[in-house]
Design a protein around this motif. Structure first.
Motif, short mmCIF file in Angstrom:
data_model
loop_
_atom_site.label_atom_id
_atom_site.label_comp_id
_atom_site.label_asym_id
_atom_site.label_seq_id
_atom_site.Cartn_x
_atom_site.Cartn_y
_atom_site.Cartn_z
N VAL A 1 49.07 47.10 50.63
CA VAL A 1 47.92 47.75 51.25
C VAL A 1 47.86 47.61 52.71
N PRO A 2 47.31 48.27 53.50
CA PRO A 2 47.16 47.95 55.04
C PRO A 2 46.15 46.76 55.18
N ILE A 3 46.70 46.02 56.19
CA ILE A 3 46.10 44.84 56.51
C ILE A 3 44.79 44.89 57.18
N PRO A 4 43.54 44.62 56.85
CA PRO A 4 42.43 45.06 57.32
C PRO A 4 42.29 44.76 58.80
N LYS A 5 41.66 45.79 59.54
CA LYS A 5 41.38 45.80 60.91
C LYS A 5 40.07 45.06 61.43
N LEU A 6 40.08 44.48 62.39
CA LEU A 6 38.97 43.84 62.99
C LEU A 6 37.99 44.59 63.59
N THR A 7 36.54 44.42 63.76
CA THR A 7 35.68 45.13 64.34
C THR A 7 34.91 43.84 65.26
N ALA A 8 34.24 44.17 65.99
CA ALA A 8 33.39 42.98 66.95
C ALA A 8 32.56 41.95 65.83
N GLY A 9 32.78 40.91 66.10
CA GLY A 9 32.09 39.84 65.41
C GLY A 9 32.93 39.51 64.15
N GLN A 10 33.98 39.88 64.01
CA GLN A 10 34.71 39.79 62.82
C GLN A 10 36.05 38.84 63.04
N VAL A 11 36.41 38.04 61.75
CA VAL A 11 37.33 37.15 61.85
C VAL A 11 38.61 37.61 60.71
N ARG A 12 39.79 37.70 60.95
CA ARG A 12 40.90 37.85 59.97
C ARG A 12 41.39 36.60 59.78
N ILE A 13 41.44 36.53 58.26
CA ILE A 13 42.07 35.19 57.76
C ILE A 13 43.06 35.46 57.23
N LYS A 14 44.30 34.53 57.49
CA LYS A 14 45.37 34.62 56.61
C LYS A 14 45.10 33.52 55.27
N VAL A 15 45.13 34.23 54.21
CA VAL A 15 44.69 33.48 52.87
C VAL A 15 45.69 32.57 52.68
N LYS A 16 45.20 31.28 52.42
CA LYS A 16 46.13 30.24 52.00
C LYS A 16 46.10 29.78 50.56
N ALA A 17 44.68 29.78 50.01
CA ALA A 17 44.61 29.48 48.63
C ALA A 17 43.23 30.25 48.10
N CYS A 18 43.10 30.82 46.68
CA CYS A 18 42.07 31.32 46.28
C CYS A 18 41.94 30.96 44.93
N GLY A 19 40.89 30.40 44.61
CA GLY A 19 40.45 30.08 43.12
C GLY A 19 40.18 31.19 42.31
N ILE A 20 40.73 31.21 41.18
CA ILE A 20 40.33 32.03 39.92
C ILE A 20 39.05 31.31 39.14
N CYS A 21 38.02 32.23 39.10
CA CYS A 21 36.61 31.83 38.44
C CYS A 21 36.62 32.43 37.25
N GLY A 22 35.80 31.96 36.43
CA GLY A 22 35.29 32.46 35.11
C GLY A 22 34.84 33.86 35.27
N SER A 23 34.33 34.19 36.23
CA SER A 23 33.56 35.55 36.73
C SER A 23 34.60 36.55 36.90
N ASP A 24 35.74 36.04 37.44
CA ASP A 24 36.89 36.85 37.51
C ASP A 24 37.38 37.45 36.12
N VAL A 25 37.57 36.53 35.09
CA VAL A 25 38.00 36.73 33.80
C VAL A 25 36.95 37.94 33.25
N HIS A 26 36.02 37.69 33.43
CA HIS A 26 34.74 38.57 32.97
C HIS A 26 35.00 39.88 33.48
N LEU A 27 35.17 39.87 34.85
CA LEU A 27 35.17 41.08 35.66
C LEU A 27 36.67 42.12 35.23
N VAL A 28 37.81 41.28 35.23
CA VAL A 28 39.20 42.08 34.98
C VAL A 28 39.46 42.34 33.41
N LEU A 29 39.11 41.03 32.83
CA LEU A 29 39.72 41.09 31.21
C LEU A 29 38.88 41.55 30.38
#
Length: 343
Positions: free
Chosen positions: A18-46
């Motif tokens: 997908v396209p890398i998201p573009k910045l607008t004023a007041g925003q920051v782009r983050i290169k994600v290094k880690a993202c936890g999987i939460c129980g709510s992600d299980v409820h959302l997806v599965l």
């Protein structure tokens, strides 16, 4: 960029470019290094029991990373800074947001549900959602500060007003409750008791500093078991959402005790109100998410060595194992606390 995308009606995530998201004023782009999987992600997806506000959507709300680029008017962060991304979104304009209590905002939301999350290589958000992460805290531990640790911290410290000598009971020792145990251990010299139906969760609770555990499968009345164990409880925090546990535990509460409700179960949130609530002046308190006090204070606790999150990281996996990891969390394969995706 690579991203894990949820389409409406699907029960798995699709890996896409997908396209890398573009910045607008007041925003920051983050290169994600880690993202936890939460129980709510299980409820959302599965399970499909939780919904996004719109689809397609990129889930993932427990993230840390490195500032990749900053937009105009960004003053607090620069390229290369290590950051934690707060999990909750808000309007930023109401009296609650302006006072730092964003979790009271009427427009509160969650990254990955209401806006694109961080099961992706990059993410973009306003700088007010970012918190500095010291070099001494690994990215995977920093990521879970966003929800798995800050949510129970809000419940135990701010809503529960834990005191140094409090006796604390924690119901439910999953991804949130286990950190409730660790936080209580860090903030009180009193006894900490953990209650759950899962032996693995109770073993985790002992590793996080619980003085005693009670297997709810082996007792008929948790309140009676608590009373026999510690005589009385000053602070009870429920992450299970099982109202029968709470109703039965009222008898174990000390005068002036606090009961904090965090977990959301399948049953309605209702129980009988006995006279003891009035006579003992027991407070019943709701707690949802956290506000901007939590993550900086948690960072300090980690730096000081009062809170160790090393045991919270069950495994670090690449993005292409996201669906496998969701299933492993659902099945509690290996007794996990948090699987971490490293995009």
């Amino acid at each position: 960029m690579k991203a894990a995308v949820l389409e409406s009606g699907k029960r798995s995530l699709d890996l896409k470019e997908v396209p890398i998201p573009k910045l607008t004023a007041g925003q920051v782009r983050i290169k994600v290094k880690a993202c936890g999987i939460c129980g709510s992600d299980v409820h959302l997806v599965l399970h499909g029991t939780l919904k996004c506000t719109h689809y397609p959507q990129i889930p993932g709300h427990e993230a840390s990373g490195i500032v990749d680029e900053v937009g105009e008017n960004v003053t607090k962060f620069k390229k290369g800074d290590r950051v934690v991304i707060g999990a909750g979104t808000s309007c930023g304009k109401c009296v609650h947001c302006l006072s730092g209590r964003e979790n009271l905002c009427k427009e509160i939301g969650v990254f990955g549900f209401d806006r694109p999350g961080s099961f992706a290589e990059f993410n973009v958000m306003e700088e007010r959602y970012l918190y500095g992460l010291p070099d001494s805290i690994p990215f995977e531990q920093g990521a879970i500060l966003a929800d798995a640790v800050s949510t129970p911290y809000n419940a135990v410290k701010f809503r529960g007003a834990i005191q140094e000598e409090d006796t604390v009971a924690i119901f439910g020792c999953g991804g949130l409750g286990i950190h409730g145990v660790g936080i209580a251990r860090a903030l009180t010299k009193g006894k900490v008791i953990a209650l759950d139906v899962d032996r693995g969760a109770l073993e985790n609770a002992l590793a996080y500093g619980a003085d005693e555990v009670i297997n709810l499968r082996e007792v008929k009345n948790p309140g009676k078991a608590l009373k026999e164990s510690v005589q009385g409880v000053d602070l009870l925090v429920d992450f299970s959402g099982r109202m029968s546990n709470i109703e039965e535990s009222l008898r174990a509460m000390n005068r002036g005790g606090r009961m904090v409700m965090v977990g959301i179960g399948r049953d309605p949130l209702k129980f009988a109100i006995p006279f003891s609530i009035i006579e003992k002046q027991i407070s019943i308190i709701g707690s949802y998410g956290s506000d901007r006090r939590a993550i900086p204070e948690l960072v300090d606790l980690c730096v000081q060595g009062k809170l160790n999150l090393t045991k919270s990281i069950s495994d670090i996996r690449p993005l292409d194992r996201i669906n496998e990891s969701l299933k492993d969390l659902e099945d509690r394969k290996g007794n996990p606390i948090r699987f971490i995706i490293s995009p």
